[in-house]
Design a protein around this motif. Structure first.
Motif, PDB file in Angstrom:
ATOM      1  N   CYS A  34       5.049   2.723 -13.565  1.00 17.63           N
ATOM      2  CA  CYS A  34       5.380   3.369 -12.292  1.00 17.63           C
ATOM      3  C   CYS A  34       4.587   4.657 -12.077  1.00 17.63           C
ATOM      4  O   CYS A  34       4.464   5.132 -10.961  1.00 17.63           O
ATOM      5  CB  CYS A  34       6.878   3.640 -12.194  1.00 17.63           C
ATOM      6  SG  CYS A  34       7.477   4.847 -13.379  1.00 17.63           S
ATOM      7  N   GLN A  37       0.119   3.352 -11.874  1.00 18.35           N
ATOM      8  CA  GLN A  37      -0.415   2.421 -10.892  1.00 18.35           C
ATOM      9  C   GLN A  37      -0.153   2.887  -9.466  1.00 18.35           C
ATOM     10  O   GLN A  37       0.300   2.129  -8.624  1.00 18.35           O
ATOM     11  CB  GLN A  37       0.195   1.034 -11.120  1.00 18.35           C
ATOM     12  CG  GLN A  37      -0.212   0.444 -12.447  1.00 18.35           C
ATOM     13  CD  GLN A  37       0.396  -0.933 -12.662  1.00 18.35           C
ATOM     14  OE1 GLN A  37       1.115  -1.436 -11.830  1.00 18.35           O
ATOM     15  NE2 GLN A  37       0.093  -1.532 -13.789  1.00 18.35           N
ATOM     16  N   ALA A  38      -0.452   4.134  -9.203  1.00 16.17           N
ATOM     17  CA  ALA A  38      -0.273   4.656  -7.845  1.00 16.17           C
ATOM     18  C   ALA A  38      -1.342   4.053  -6.938  1.00 16.17           C
ATOM     19  O   ALA A  38      -2.509   3.954  -7.306  1.00 16.17           O
ATOM     20  CB  ALA A  38      -0.372   6.166  -7.847  1.00 16.17           C
ATOM     21  N   ARG A  39      -0.916   3.624  -5.762  1.00 14.78           N
ATOM     22  CA  ARG A  39      -1.845   3.029  -4.802  1.00 14.78           C
ATOM     23  C   ARG A  39      -1.582   3.607  -3.419  1.00 14.78           C
ATOM     24  O   ARG A  39      -0.434   3.883  -3.071  1.00 14.78           O
ATOM     25  CB  ARG A  39      -1.631   1.522  -4.744  1.00 14.78           C
ATOM     26  CG  ARG A  39      -1.962   0.816  -6.015  1.00 14.78           C
ATOM     27  CD  ARG A  39      -1.815  -0.687  -5.834  1.00 14.78           C
ATOM     28  NE  ARG A  39      -1.837  -1.312  -7.134  1.00 14.78           N
ATOM     29  CZ  ARG A  39      -0.787  -1.839  -7.730  1.00 14.78           C
ATOM     30  NH1 ARG A  39       0.373  -1.852  -7.126  1.00 14.78           N
ATOM     31  NH2 ARG A  39      -0.891  -2.376  -8.915  1.00 14.78           N
ATOM     32  N   PRO A  40      -2.628   3.753  -2.625  1.00 15.73           N
ATOM     33  CA  PRO A  40      -2.395   4.200  -1.251  1.00 15.73           C
ATOM     34  C   PRO A  40      -1.686   3.102  -0.458  1.00 15.73           C
ATOM     35  O   PRO A  40      -1.824   1.912  -0.758  1.00 15.73           O
ATOM     36  CB  PRO A  40      -3.797   4.457  -0.706  1.00 15.73           C
ATOM     37  CG  PRO A  40      -4.702   3.658  -1.576  1.00 15.73           C
ATOM     38  CD  PRO A  40      -4.030   3.545  -2.915  1.00 15.73           C
ATOM     39  N   CYS A  41      -0.935   3.487   0.524  1.00 14.77           N
ATOM     40  CA  CYS A  41      -0.267   2.502   1.369  1.00 14.77           C
ATOM     41  C   CYS A  41      -0.498   2.870   2.835  1.00 14.77           C
ATOM     42  O   CYS A  41      -0.818   4.000   3.165  1.00 14.77           O
ATOM     43  CB  CYS A  41       1.223   2.436   1.065  1.00 14.77           C
ATOM     44  SG  CYS A  41       2.089   3.978   1.335  1.00 14.77           S
ATOM     45  N   LYS A  42      -0.346   1.885   3.689  1.00 14.33           N
ATOM     46  CA  LYS A  42      -0.538   2.109   5.112  1.00 14.33           C
ATOM     47  C   LYS A  42       0.647   2.894   5.674  1.00 14.33           C
ATOM     48  O   LYS A  42       1.794   2.617   5.328  1.00 14.33           O
ATOM     49  CB  LYS A  42      -0.653   0.780   5.851  1.00 14.33           C
ATOM     50  CG  LYS A  42      -1.909   0.017   5.540  1.00 14.33           C
ATOM     51  CD  LYS A  42      -1.970  -1.268   6.357  1.00 14.33           C
ATOM     52  CE  LYS A  42      -3.243  -2.028   6.043  1.00 14.33           C
ATOM     53  NZ  LYS A  42      -3.345  -3.252   6.840  1.00 14.33           N
ATOM     54  N   PRO A  43       0.384   3.865   6.536  1.00 16.54           N
ATOM     55  CA  PRO A  43       1.492   4.594   7.157  1.00 16.54           C
ATOM     56  C   PRO A  43       2.222   3.710   8.165  1.00 16.54           C
ATOM     57  O   PRO A  43       1.645   2.778   8.723  1.00 16.54           O
ATOM     58  CB  PRO A  43       0.808   5.773   7.849  1.00 16.54           C
ATOM     59  CG  PRO A  43      -0.588   5.313   8.083  1.00 16.54           C
ATOM     60  CD  PRO A  43      -0.909   4.370   6.968  1.00 16.54           C
ATOM     61  N   GLY A  44       3.480   4.023   8.394  1.00 17.73           N
ATOM     62  CA  GLY A  44       4.257   3.298   9.390  1.00 17.73           C
ATOM     63  C   GLY A  44       3.780   3.641  10.792  1.00 17.73           C
ATOM     64  O   GLY A  44       3.041   4.616  11.009  1.00 17.73           O
TER      65      GLY A  44
END
Length: 72
Positions: A34, A37-44
């Motif tokens: 946890c 493995q940080a990954r970028p994510c799409k904003p809402g």
């Protein structure tokens, strides 16, 4: 929409505390999935809402004691 100052203070304090803990935990526990493995994510879709952005700007300016519009 007005957020009580204590709620904003709590959010700010928790952000600072978690920021100071992030790097040491990643160094101390390199195998923990946890943390490693940080990954970028799409904003809402709300992230692009101009009305919400204007409200946040106004509340932030009020909380900081600054004018809502830039002074020229």
């Amino acid at each position: 929409m007005h957020t009580p100052p204590c709620r904003g203070d709590l959010w700010g304090l928790s952000t600072v505390v978690l920021s100071f803990l992030d790097w040491p935990l990643r160094r101390a526990l390199p195998g923990l999935a946890c943390l490693s493995q940080a990954r970028p994510c799409k904003p809402g879709s709300h992230a692009y809402d101009e009305k919400i952005a204007a409200e946040i700007w106004d509340v932030s300016a009020e909380y900081a004691g600054l004018p809502k519009a830039p002074q020229i």
